[in-house]
Design an enzyme around this catalytic site. Structure first.
Site, PDB file in Angstrom:
ATOM      1  N   GLY A 119      26.623  -3.531 -38.912  1.00 12.06           N
ATOM      2  CA  GLY A 119      25.324  -2.855 -38.776  1.00 12.06           C
ATOM      3  C   GLY A 119      25.084  -2.330 -37.371  1.00 12.06           C
ATOM      4  N   GLY A 120      25.952  -2.727 -36.422  1.00 17.62           N
ATOM      5  CA  GLY A 120      25.874  -2.153 -35.066  1.00 17.62           C
ATOM      6  C   GLY A 120      24.650  -2.590 -34.284  1.00 17.62           C
ATOM      7  N   ALA A 134      39.390  -1.994 -33.156  1.00 19.57           N
ATOM      8  CA  ALA A 134      40.344  -0.902 -33.407  1.00 19.57           C
ATOM      9  C   ALA A 134      40.723  -0.229 -32.094  1.00 19.57           C
ATOM     10  CB  ALA A 134      39.701   0.121 -34.336  1.00 19.57           C
ATOM     11  N   ILE A 153      12.725   1.930 -24.481  1.00 17.12           N
ATOM     12  CA  ILE A 153      13.090   0.529 -24.730  1.00 17.12           C
ATOM     13  C   ILE A 153      12.232  -0.381 -23.839  1.00 17.12           C
ATOM     14  CG2 ILE A 153      14.957  -1.185 -24.510  1.00 17.12           C
ATOM     15  CD1 ILE A 153      16.890   0.956 -25.513  1.00 17.12           C
ATOM     16  N   ALA A 192      19.232   6.276 -34.008  1.00 17.68           N
ATOM     17  CA  ALA A 192      19.940   5.851 -35.208  1.00 17.68           C
ATOM     18  C   ALA A 192      20.024   6.959 -36.258  1.00 17.68           C
ATOM     19  CB  ALA A 192      19.243   4.629 -35.792  1.00 17.68           C
ATOM     20  N   HIS A 199      -8.965  13.075 -47.613  1.00 17.89           N
ATOM     21  CA  HIS A 199      -9.958  12.425 -46.754  1.00 17.89           C
ATOM     22  C   HIS A 199     -10.315  11.079 -47.361  1.00 17.89           C
ATOM     23  CE1 HIS A 199     -13.363  11.896 -44.098  1.00 17.89           C
ATOM     24  NE2 HIS A 199     -14.092  11.571 -45.156  1.00 17.89           N
ATOM     25  N   GLY A 213      32.312  -6.414 -34.087  1.00 18.60           N
ATOM     26  CA  GLY A 213      31.199  -7.348 -33.843  1.00 18.60           C
ATOM     27  C   GLY A 213      30.438  -7.604 -35.131  1.00 18.60           C
ATOM     28  N   GLY A 240      18.695   2.700 -19.367  1.00 17.38           N
ATOM     29  CA  GLY A 240      19.491   3.619 -20.172  1.00 17.38           C
ATOM     30  C   GLY A 240      20.725   2.939 -20.747  1.00 17.38           C
ATOM     31  N   ARG A 241      21.467   3.699 -21.539  1.00 19.21           N
ATOM     32  CA  ARG A 241      22.650   3.159 -22.197  1.00 19.21           C
ATOM     33  C   ARG A 241      23.819   4.093 -21.929  1.00 19.21           C
ATOM     34  NH1 ARG A 241      21.649  -0.892 -25.719  1.00 19.21           N
ATOM     35  NH2 ARG A 241      23.463  -0.378 -26.994  1.00 19.21           N
TER      36      ARG A 241
HETATM   37  C1  LIG Z   1      16.393  -2.281 -28.046  1.00 17.36           C
HETATM   38  C2  LIG Z   1      16.757  -1.031 -28.808  1.00 17.36           C
HETATM   39  C3  LIG Z   1      15.850  -0.495 -29.699  1.00 17.36           C
HETATM   40  C4  LIG Z   1      16.175   0.665 -30.402  1.00 17.36           C
HETATM   41  N1  LIG Z   1      15.256   1.180 -31.272  1.00 17.36           N
HETATM   42  C5  LIG Z   1      15.546   2.319 -31.935  1.00 17.36           C
HETATM   43  C6  LIG Z   1      14.614   2.876 -32.857  1.00 17.36           C
HETATM   44  O1  LIG Z   1      13.528   2.345 -33.066  1.00 17.36           O
HETATM   45  N2  LIG Z   1      14.962   4.017 -33.507  1.00 17.36           N
HETATM   46  C7  LIG Z   1      16.157   4.636 -33.282  1.00 17.36           C
HETATM   47  O2  LIG Z   1      16.417   5.677 -33.887  1.00 17.36           O
HETATM   48  N3  LIG Z   1      17.058   4.126 -32.422  1.00 17.36           N
HETATM   49  C8  LIG Z   1      16.785   2.985 -31.756  1.00 17.36           C
HETATM   50  N4  LIG Z   1      17.714   2.449 -30.909  1.00 17.36           N
HETATM   51  C9  LIG Z   1      18.994   3.172 -30.724  1.00 17.36           C
HETATM   52  C10 LIG Z   1      19.931   2.890 -31.891  1.00 17.36           C
HETATM   53  O3  LIG Z   1      20.114   1.500 -32.009  1.00 17.36           O
HETATM   54  C11 LIG Z   1      21.250   3.593 -31.654  1.00 17.36           C
HETATM   55  O4  LIG Z   1      21.005   4.973 -31.446  1.00 17.36           O
HETATM   56  C12 LIG Z   1      22.169   3.442 -32.848  1.00 17.36           C
HETATM   57  O5  LIG Z   1      22.453   2.072 -33.090  1.00 17.36           O
HETATM   58  C13 LIG Z   1      23.481   4.197 -32.630  1.00 17.36           C
HETATM   59  O6  LIG Z   1      24.275   4.046 -33.753  1.00 17.36           O
HETATM   60  P1  LIG Z   1      25.850   4.160 -33.675  1.00 17.36           P
HETATM   61  O7  LIG Z   1      26.321   3.968 -35.087  1.00 17.36           O
HETATM   62  O8  LIG Z   1      26.253   5.358 -32.938  1.00 17.36           O
HETATM   63  O9  LIG Z   1      26.337   2.928 -32.783  1.00 17.36           O
HETATM   64  P2  LIG Z   1      26.026   1.355 -32.812  1.00 17.36           P
HETATM   65  O10 LIG Z   1      24.858   1.010 -33.637  1.00 17.36           O
HETATM   66  O11 LIG Z   1      26.048   0.956 -31.388  1.00 17.36           O
HETATM   67  O12 LIG Z   1      27.300   0.766 -33.527  1.00 17.36           O
HETATM   68  C14 LIG Z   1      28.569   0.847 -32.969  1.00 17.36           C
HETATM   69  C15 LIG Z   1      29.411  -0.281 -33.523  1.00 17.36           C
HETATM   70  O13 LIG Z   1      30.767  -0.038 -33.171  1.00 17.36           O
HETATM   71  C16 LIG Z   1      31.397  -1.285 -32.921  1.00 17.36           C
HETATM   72  N5  LIG Z   1      32.582  -1.039 -32.112  1.00 17.36           N
HETATM   73  C17 LIG Z   1      32.635  -0.540 -30.848  1.00 17.36           C
HETATM   74  N6  LIG Z   1      33.923  -0.397 -30.451  1.00 17.36           N
HETATM   75  C18 LIG Z   1      34.696  -0.819 -31.489  1.00 17.36           C
HETATM   76  C19 LIG Z   1      36.113  -0.914 -31.693  1.00 17.36           C
HETATM   77  N7  LIG Z   1      36.951  -0.526 -30.756  1.00 17.36           N
HETATM   78  N8  LIG Z   1      36.545  -1.424 -32.859  1.00 17.36           N
HETATM   79  C20 LIG Z   1      35.666  -1.810 -33.825  1.00 17.36           C
HETATM   80  N9  LIG Z   1      34.333  -1.739 -33.696  1.00 17.36           N
HETATM   81  C21 LIG Z   1      33.852  -1.240 -32.557  1.00 17.36           C
HETATM   82  C22 LIG Z   1      30.303  -2.064 -32.180  1.00 17.36           C
HETATM   83  O14 LIG Z   1      30.560  -3.464 -32.255  1.00 17.36           O
HETATM   84  C23 LIG Z   1      29.055  -1.651 -32.935  1.00 17.36           C
HETATM   85  O15 LIG Z   1      28.748  -2.546 -33.975  1.00 17.36           O
HETATM   86  C24 LIG Z   1      17.439   1.275 -30.220  1.00 17.36           C
HETATM   87  C25 LIG Z   1      18.366   0.716 -29.339  1.00 17.36           C
HETATM   88  C26 LIG Z   1      18.032  -0.424 -28.640  1.00 17.36           C
HETATM   89  C27 LIG Z   1      19.040  -1.020 -27.704  1.00 17.36           C
END
Ligand SMILES: Cc1cc2nc3c(=O)[nH]c(=O)nc-3n(C[C@H](O)[C@H](O)[C@H](O)COP(=O)(O)OP(=O)(O)OC[C@H]3O[C@@H](n4cnc5c(N)ncnc54)[C@H](O)[C@@H]3O)c2cc1C
Length: 464
Positions: A38-39, A114, A183, A314, A438, A35, A265-266
């Site tokens: 930066g996820g 992938a 959220i 994150a 302070h 996608g 939730g997610r």
């Molecule tokens: C509205 C919202 C607000 C948030 N605010 C915060 C915050 O303020 N602070 C915080 O710490 N966290 C926050 N989060 C949570 C945070 O976004 C996630 O914990 C974090 O993005 C997880 O990172 P990750 O790298 O595990 O996965 P992701 O960021 O989800 O990235 C995973 C990536 O893998 C890709 N992918 C999946 N399957 C495949 C495949 N088969 N082949 C290739 N690519 C693939 C996806 O397209 C995606 O880009 C928030 C989440 C949401 C929804």
């Protein structure tokens, strides 16, 4: 077939941090993304929401400019399209910077989906066709997806996920938010500032069940002052989606709004990964099972970030991927979850690290607390930010700090002082001895530390 030492699936905060680390150490590395680079964090999570939080904050402050002696002529209004344009531009700037950082580290970015052929081989399908790659180690960092409510499925128009809410092109007059987690609360705070009438429906007894009760009480009060309706202990027994979304509660109340955000939730995302081709062990909630070295049950295959389940944050995802990369390169690092700070960017904002008083007591710990109100500090009045408090939790016998929970201006930054103190095994009295500038908001932390041992000048108790 292209060959790499490490291939990472997913370019979120887990994947891109891991890729940079592995490539900088000189190992052939690829990061595969189906996608947006930066996820979720960059495209649908942390960064776009915090950009909107900043707009909402600016709006709130501008509306009360007169309190600060500033005379603004004319009405103060938010232009939803411009807010969204700013959000897109912030994401775009950040994305370009990240891609450059990854490429400059020497890692290769591969576009496509992938899926596992076997534990060392991935098939990548993208716009340019299909290719296979081989890697000594593969790190799964595929993130998570919003959970659906079976009786009120996302339709992209009236019933929205957080992803879809971020793509609205006009401001709704009213919104039901199902789910009072972080959220849901962040979106309530943003949209309420913009003028949307918000009703939060939560099945549990309070919002933000993992957050300290006293802290949530402050948020509740401030939300209500803003006109946000909060319905806790509320079971949904019926729904209707037409021009409006109507939700019926167990007590017979009907609530209607223009749109409904479902934020319950997610779930970990392994869609399309063909994990079965490797025999990867997946837990009942869909999370990939790992040990504390981030290793799955398949040698050479690691999993990190949201796809392994809680805590879905994150910075935790990035930390886990650094551990996985280190171990893929032959080390034996363990992931340490003892000090995990977290922020909730509502107004007022909340920062927490460590156990709450309730969690500590439930775990059988004998604890003491230090509590200070923000309004007791000079800086709060000078800044016009008097709402909030800090509660520090320490072991009653050893005095070791086991958590702090803050609501109010800069809470999400202030907690890091205590995170460091906890990491270094500091006691509350030692932290209380450290002189703080302070007038600053940081005095809240030092006063809370002193209050745990009865030595705070501005103790909440003394104001009672
Ligand atoms: C509205 C919202 C607000 C948030 N605010 C915060 C915050 O303020 N602070 C915080 O710490 N966290 C926050 N989060 C949570 C945070 O976004 C996630 O914990 C974090 O993005 C997880 O990172 P990750 O790298 O595990 O996965 P992701 O960021 O989800 O990235 C995973 C990536 O893998 C890709 N992918 C999946 N399957 C495949 C495949 N088969 N082949 C290739 N690519 C693939 C996806 O397209 C995606 O880009 C928030 C989440 C949401 C929804």
């Amino acid at each position: 077939m292209q060959r790499y030492e490490i291939a990472i699936i997913g370019s979120g905060p887990a994947g891109y941090v891991g890729a940079i680390k592995a490539a900088r150490e000189g190992f052939p590395t690829s990061v595969i993304e189906k996608g947006d680079f930066g996820g979720v964090c960059l495209n649908k999570g942390c960064i776009p929401t915090k950009t909107l939080v900043a707009s909402a904050k600016q709006l709130r402050n501008t509306r009360r400019a007169a309190d600060f002696g500033i005379d603004l002529k004319g009405p103060v209004t938010a232009i939803f399209q411009k807010l969204n344009d700013r959000k897109e531009s912030v994401v775009d700037i950040e994305k370009k910077g990240l891609i450059k950082l990854v490429e400059n580290s020497g890692a290769e970015v591969i576009k496509g989906q992938a899926s596992f052929v076997n534990k060392n081989v991935l098939k990548v399908s993208g716009a340019g066709g299909e290719k296979t790659i081989h890697a000594q180690s593969i790190i799964v960092a595929t993130g998570s997806k919003p959970k659906n409510l079976p009786f009120l499925p996302f339709d992209g128009e009236k019933v929205l996920s957080s992803d879809e809410l971020l793509s609205l092109d006009s401001l709704p007059e009213s919104m039901i938010i199902i789910g009072g987690g972080y959220i849901g609360c962040e979106f309530a705070s943003i949209f309420s500032a913009l003028g949307t009438k918000i009703t939060i429906i939560e099945a549990l007894p309070r919002l933000l069940m993992n957050v300290d009760e006293d802290i949530v009480a402050v948020l509740n009060r401030e939300f209500k002052k803003e006109g946000i309706d909060i319905l806790t202990n509320s079971q949904i027994v019926g729904t209707k989606v037409a021009d409006k979304v109507t939700v019926t509660l167990a007590d017979g109340t009907d609530i209607s709004a223009d749109i409904c955000l479902v934020s319950v939730g997610r779930r970990p995302s392994t869609d399309g990964l063909s994990a079965e081709n490797t025999g990867l062990s997946i837990l009942p909630d869909g999370a990939i099972k790992v040990n504390e070295q981030m290793m799955t049950n398949i040698p050479g295959v690691f999993a990190v970030g949201d796809v392994i389940g809680n805590p879905m944050l994150a910075h935790v995802a990035s930390a886990e991927c650094k551990v996985a990369v280190g171990n893929a390169l032959g080390n034996h690092f363990l992931m340490d979850y003892t000090v995990i700070p977290s922020g909730i960017f509502t107004y007022p904002e909340i920062g927490s690290v460590g156990l709450t008083e309730e969690q500590a007591r439930t775990a059988g710990r004998d604890v003491k607390t230090g509590t200070v109100l923000l309004r007791s500090l000079g800086i709060s009045h000078a800044s016009g930010e008097i709402v909030g408090m800090a509660k520090l939790v320490a072991d009653a016998v050893s005095d070791m700090i086991i958590g702090i929970h803050i609501i109010g201006e800069r809470a999400t930054d202030l907690i890091h002082e205590v995170a460091v103190a906890m990491y270094q095994g500091m006691t509350a009295s030692a932290l209380g001895y450290v002189i703080h500038t302070h007038p600053t908001f940081s005095e809240l932390v030092s006063e809370a530390a002193r209050d745990a041992n009865g030595g705070a000048i501005f103790s909440r108790r003394l104001y009672a």
